[in-house]
Write an enzyme that holds these catalytic residues in place. Structure first.
Site, PDB file in Angstrom:
ATOM      1  N   GLU A 149       2.529   1.213 -19.292  1.00  0.00           N
ATOM      2  CA  GLU A 149       2.459  -0.110 -18.640  1.00  0.00           C
ATOM      3  C   GLU A 149       1.031  -0.646 -18.662  1.00  0.00           C
ATOM      4  OE1 GLU A 149       4.217  -0.350 -14.719  1.00  0.00           O
ATOM      5  OE2 GLU A 149       3.472  -2.397 -14.417  1.00  0.00           O
TER       6      GLU A 149
ATOM      7  N   LYS B 282      12.251   8.965 -13.262  1.00  0.00           N
ATOM      8  CA  LYS B 282      10.940   8.576 -13.805  1.00  0.00           C
ATOM      9  C   LYS B 282       9.885   8.836 -12.738  1.00  0.00           C
ATOM     10  CE  LYS B 282       9.603   4.073 -14.503  1.00  0.00           C
ATOM     11  NZ  LYS B 282       8.453   3.952 -13.568  1.00  0.00           N
TER      12      LYS B 282
ATOM     13  N   ASP C 155      11.193   1.316  -8.850  1.00  0.00           N
ATOM     14  CA  ASP C 155      10.774   1.121  -7.452  1.00  0.00           C
ATOM     15  C   ASP C 155      10.198  -0.285  -7.261  1.00  0.00           C
ATOM     16  OD1 ASP C 155       8.392   1.531  -8.787  1.00  0.00           O
ATOM     17  OD2 ASP C 155       7.624   3.061  -7.409  1.00  0.00           O
TER      18      ASP C 155
HETATM   19  O1  KIV Z   1       9.512  -0.053 -11.081  1.00  0.00           O
HETATM   20  C1  KIV Z   1       9.661  -0.560 -12.208  1.00  0.00           C
HETATM   21  O2  KIV Z   1      10.374  -1.563 -12.390  1.00  0.00           O
HETATM   22  C2  KIV Z   1       8.932   0.043 -13.309  1.00  0.00           C
HETATM   23  C3  KIV Z   1       8.823  -0.747 -14.570  1.00  0.00           C
HETATM   24  C4  KIV Z   1       7.859  -1.852 -14.328  1.00  0.00           C
HETATM   25  C5  KIV Z   1       8.451   0.095 -15.713  1.00  0.00           C
HETATM   26  O3  KIV Z   1       8.428   1.111 -13.188  1.00  0.00           O
END
Ligand code: KIV
Length: 275
Positions: free
Chosen positions: A187, A118, A49
């Site tokens: 993260e 995710k 996102d």
């Molecule tokens: O949105 C994204 O790109 C992510 C990564 C930073 C892990 O969640």
């Protein structure tokens, strides 16, 4: 008959089986063309996102919608053949209850063809992770600095600096692992905690700003290519795309202005009919 085995796309099960083995490599992609470039070199492509920041110039990921994620997820699936594609569930699409999460995760899998979703959150999301995985949705967790919680975290802050915060982080990762997540993104967390979690859970850990102690790494493609002017401390610029684009655009603008482009090679002539 062809001697070649058909190319099989990697699955969440393949990624989960890599605990302690060869490091798992991942990058984000939001478009078909970038997906096709990274596909041969990565194990999974994350349609993050972060597209809200990178593609749309948003300050954070809160305004990103499910429809935005599905549209770019479809593009990435069209551009890739081999890597597992994981699509982020955006803020507001899963937190309310497990049923809401399932409804929206099912839309992502059905409409994009991606192999997993995710979602962000620790202990409080464990019930949802279990609900989804039991119903056929592979889930990648995301703990530590969770950008969708920016308003309650008070900004983008490295996580796990105090003893209490470290304990909390470890409990979060263990809960998501026990709930059945096939991988956990960690993260912006301090190195010792990333190491301890990676050693403690049977689930593969994917770091971003979490040191090399993790089972794999993910970066935002545009950050590592050097497309953005500002890059966070944890990013290494592996390219300088911004300078390359500026050079090409300058050369194009000059060529248009001095009329050297389009040249004779770029011009369509009339078709001469044969008598
Ligand atoms: O949105 C994204 O790109 C992510 C990564 C930073 C892990 O969640």
């Amino acid at each position: 008959m062809s001697q070649h085995k058909p190319l099989r796309r990697l699955t969440a099960v393949d990624i989960a089986s890599r605990k302690g083995g060869e490091k798992i490599v991942s990058l984000t992609a939001y478009h078909a063309h970038t997906a096709s470039i990274v596909d041969p070199y990565v194990d999974f492509i994350l349609v993050g996102d972060s597209l809200g920041n990178v593609m749309h110039g948003l300050e954070n990921t809160i305004p990103v919608t499910l429809d935005m994620m599905i549209l770019q997820g479809m593009a990435v699936m069209r551009g890739s053949k081999r890597a597992l594609v994981v699509v982020d569930m955006p803020f507001g699409s899963y937190e309310e209850c497990p049923e809401q999460a399932f409804r929206n995760a099912a839309r992502i899998l059905k409409e994009t063809g991606a192999g997993a979703v995710k979602l962000e959150g620790g202990k409080h999301m464990a019930e949802t992770v279990a609900f989804l995985t039991r119903r056929g949705v592979p889930v990648m967790g995301h703990v530590g600095l969770t950008p969708q919680s920016i308003n309650t975290m008070g900004g983008f802050r490295v996580q796990g600096r105090s003893e209490a915060a470290q304990k909390e982080l470890e409990e979060d990762a263990v809960a998501i692992s026990k709930a059945g997540a096939f991988a956990i993104v960690m993260e912006g967390i301090v190195e010792p905690v990333a190491r301890r979690i990676t050693e403690a859970v049977p689930t593969v850990t994917i770091g971003i700003g979490a040191s090399s102690a993790c089972d794999g790494q993910v970066l935002v493609l545009e950050d590592m290519l050097g497309l953005n002017e500002w890059v966070p401390k944890f990013v290494q610029k592996f390219g300088s795309l911004r300078e390359h684009i500026e050079e090409a655009v300058t050369a194009y603008a000059e060529a248009v202005r001095d009329e050297s482009f389009p040249g004779p090679d770029h011009v369509y002539g009339e078709k001469v009919a044969k008598a």
